[in-house]
Motif scaffolding. Structure first.
Motif, PDB file in Angstrom:
ATOM      1  N   UNK A  42       0.819  -1.211   0.000  1.00 51.61           N
ATOM      2  CA  UNK A  42       0.000   0.000   0.000  1.00 51.61           C
ATOM      3  C   UNK A  42       0.856   1.265   0.000  1.00 51.61           C
ATOM      4  N   UNK A  43       2.081   1.168   0.483  1.00 53.91           N
ATOM      5  CA  UNK A  43       2.957   2.346   0.527  1.00 53.91           C
ATOM      6  C   UNK A  43       4.104   2.272  -0.480  1.00 53.91           C
ATOM      7  N   UNK A  44       4.257   1.141  -1.173  1.00 55.43           N
ATOM      8  CA  UNK A  44       5.356   0.976  -2.133  1.00 55.43           C
ATOM      9  C   UNK A  44       4.837   0.448  -3.472  1.00 55.43           C
ATOM     10  N   UNK A  45       3.891   1.134  -4.049  1.00 54.54           N
ATOM     11  CA  UNK A  45       3.303   0.741  -5.326  1.00 54.54           C
ATOM     12  C   UNK A  45       3.847   1.636  -6.438  1.00 54.54           C
ATOM     13  N   UNK A  46       3.525   1.293  -7.674  1.00 55.45           N
ATOM     14  CA  UNK A  46       3.842   2.187  -8.788  1.00 55.45           C
ATOM     15  C   UNK A  46       2.697   2.163  -9.792  1.00 55.45           C
ATOM     16  N   UNK A  47       2.734   3.089 -10.707  1.00 56.08           N
ATOM     17  CA  UNK A  47       1.642   3.256 -11.668  1.00 56.08           C
ATOM     18  C   UNK A  47       1.716   2.282 -12.829  1.00 56.08           C
ATOM     19  N   UNK A  48       2.759   1.477 -12.898  1.00 55.44           N
ATOM     20  CA  UNK A  48       2.938   0.563 -14.016  1.00 55.44           C
ATOM     21  C   UNK A  48       3.791   1.208 -15.089  1.00 55.44           C
ATOM     22  N   UNK A  49       4.245   0.413 -16.010  1.00 61.44           N
ATOM     23  CA  UNK A  49       5.082   0.885 -17.112  1.00 61.44           C
ATOM     24  C   UNK A  49       4.237   0.921 -18.370  1.00 61.44           C
ATOM     25  N   UNK A  50       3.748   2.095 -18.722  1.00 62.81           N
ATOM     26  CA  UNK A  50       2.836   2.244 -19.866  1.00 62.81           C
ATOM     27  C   UNK A  50       3.488   1.842 -21.185  1.00 62.81           C
ATOM     28  N   UNK A  51       4.819   1.789 -21.249  1.00 67.73           N
ATOM     29  CA  UNK A  51       5.530   1.424 -22.471  1.00 67.73           C
ATOM     30  C   UNK A  51       5.898  -0.054 -22.530  1.00 67.73           C
ATOM     31  N   UNK A  52       5.529  -0.825 -21.536  1.00 67.17           N
ATOM     32  CA  UNK A  52       5.882  -2.239 -21.485  1.00 67.17           C
ATOM     33  C   UNK A  52       5.128  -3.026 -22.559  1.00 67.17           C
ATOM     34  N   UNK A  53       5.783  -4.045 -23.088  1.00 70.82           N
ATOM     35  CA  UNK A  53       5.107  -4.934 -24.029  1.00 70.82           C
ATOM     36  C   UNK A  53       4.231  -5.952 -23.292  1.00 70.82           C
ATOM     37  N   UNK A  54       4.428  -6.076 -21.985  1.00 75.69           N
ATOM     38  CA  UNK A  54       3.650  -6.982 -21.140  1.00 75.69           C
ATOM     39  C   UNK A  54       2.410  -6.253 -20.637  1.00 75.69           C
ATOM     40  N   UNK A  55       1.242  -6.727 -21.026  1.00 76.45           N
ATOM     41  CA  UNK A  55      -0.013  -6.059 -20.632  1.00 76.45           C
ATOM     42  C   UNK A  55      -0.177  -5.999 -19.117  1.00 76.45           C
ATOM     43  N   UNK A  56       0.347  -6.974 -18.403  1.00 75.80           N
ATOM     44  CA  UNK A  56       0.237  -6.978 -16.948  1.00 75.80           C
ATOM     45  C   UNK A  56       1.096  -5.876 -16.339  1.00 75.80           C
ATOM     46  N   UNK A  57       2.300  -5.716 -16.834  1.00 73.97           N
ATOM     47  CA  UNK A  57       3.213  -4.688 -16.293  1.00 73.97           C
ATOM     48  C   UNK A  57       2.744  -3.269 -16.583  1.00 73.97           C
ATOM     49  N   UNK A  58       1.818  -3.100 -17.516  1.00 75.25           N
ATOM     50  CA  UNK A  58       1.278  -1.756 -17.796  1.00 75.25           C
ATOM     51  C   UNK A  58       0.288  -1.315 -16.729  1.00 75.25           C
ATOM     52  N   UNK A  59      -0.171  -2.227 -15.894  1.00 71.54           N
ATOM     53  CA  UNK A  59      -1.169  -1.932 -14.860  1.00 71.54           C
ATOM     54  C   UNK A  59      -0.530  -1.383 -13.589  1.00 71.54           C
ATOM     55  N   UNK A  60      -1.293  -0.621 -12.845  1.00 71.80           N
ATOM     56  CA  UNK A  60      -0.853  -0.117 -11.545  1.00 71.80           C
ATOM     57  C   UNK A  60      -0.836  -1.250 -10.518  1.00 71.80           C
ATOM     58  N   UNK A  61       0.123  -1.172  -9.609  1.00 70.63           N
ATOM     59  CA  UNK A  61       0.173  -2.159  -8.522  1.00 70.63           C
ATOM     60  C   UNK A  61      -0.431  -1.599  -7.235  1.00 70.63           C
ATOM     61  N   UNK A  62      -1.064  -0.439  -7.329  1.00 69.79           N
ATOM     62  CA  UNK A  62      -1.636   0.204  -6.132  1.00 69.79           C
ATOM     63  C   UNK A  62      -2.941  -0.485  -5.729  1.00 69.79           C
ATOM     64  N   UNK A  63      -2.976  -1.064  -4.533  1.00 71.08           N
ATOM     65  CA  UNK A  63      -4.242  -1.618  -4.048  1.00 71.08           C
ATOM     66  C   UNK A  63      -5.223  -0.485  -3.735  1.00 71.08           C
ATOM     67  N   UNK A  64      -6.491  -0.697  -4.027  1.00 69.56           N
ATOM     68  CA  UNK A  64      -7.509   0.307  -3.727  1.00 69.56           C
ATOM     69  C   UNK A  64      -8.028   0.165  -2.305  1.00 69.56           C
TER      70      UNK A  64
END
Length: 71
Positions: A42-64
């Motif tokens: 919850x305190x160490x998330x990122x917004x994802x890598x929008x340029x990644x070829x991996x669709x999963x890595x393009x997603x945010x890791x921030x829990x809601x």
């Protein structure tokens, strides 16, 4: 472990349509060490890598939301 938890949140978001999950309501929960992991993500998330070829890595890791339980 933190990278695994972040990847799991990203995976759920990337497959949200398949499971009819609201991408804005993805959470993490845990107790004891799992609670610590949940609160750390919850305190160490990122917004994802929008340029990644991996669709999963393009997603945010921030829990809601999170739930941590200790005994």
């Amino acid at each position: 472990m933190l990278n695994d938890a972040a990847r799991a949140v990203r995976w759920v978001r990337a497959h949200a349509a398949d499971y009819k999950v609201d991408v804005k309501r993805v959470g993490i929960m845990g107790s004891s060490a799992g609670g610590h992991l949940a609160s750390t993500l919850l305190t160490h998330f990122d917004a994802g890598d929008k340029n990644s070829t991996d669709a999963i890595e393009r997603q945010s890791s921030r829990p809601d939301l999170e739930f941590c339980a200790t005994r």
